[in-house]
Scaffold this active site. Sequence first.
Site: not given
Ligand code: DX5
Ligand code: ZN
Length: 219
Positions: A11, A36, A38, A40, A69, A71, A140, A145-148, A178, A180, A200-201
Amino acid sequence: MEKRLTKLAPSILAADFSRLGEQVSLIERAGAHLVHVDIMDGHFVPNISFGAAVMKSLEGKTNLPFDVHLMIENPDQYAPEFVTPNTEYITVHQEACTHLCRSIQNIKALGVKVGVALNPATPESVLEYVLADIDLVLVMSVNPGFGGQKFLSSALDKVRALSALREETGLSFEIEIDGGITLDNVRQAEDAGASLIVAGSSVFGAPDIEKRVKEFLAW
Ligand code: DX5
Ligand code: ZN
């Protein structure tokens, strides 16, 4: 050697946006399968990421397919903006679509594959009457909403249930997980039946992005 069926979709939410093209080249060179993307909107989820223009800046810079994706609220209105020669999937959230069946038809009419995403609290049973019409179910494993964020292991049960459903029905939708995902839990996700892994992270936050992608692909 056992053939690996799982694909990796890093991502770019976690990428360094000032060097996006360069970082996508790194994951491509290392063997990632999709990018990927994202999106938002600050309404459906409590965060704003970026829009179609940022994604389109990658056109011509990568051959990787885009896994979009959404959102966002009103995905039917905005989905056409995300159709590019690279776009393989456009995924909408079940929770954002009052008329999910119509949204699926609209995306298919754009000539791309269609996915439906499920928040952690949404059971897979909501897809019963559309499962035959979609190419992908995105599970999910964090609240969107957030990575990490920390991986929610209840997502593995949902992946298993979908995997059993796929077997029973003889359908061939992809199961994407998707949120964590790290090197420590990716194997569990794959064993549960996920065929598409988003990270992602754990990819873009790694000291050596290329090496990290290869580590993911060596699972
Ligand atoms: C969350 C996103 C994910 C996110 C994944 O809302 O849809 O795709 O970016 O990031 P990590 O792998 O850091 O959880
Ligand atoms: Zn995503």
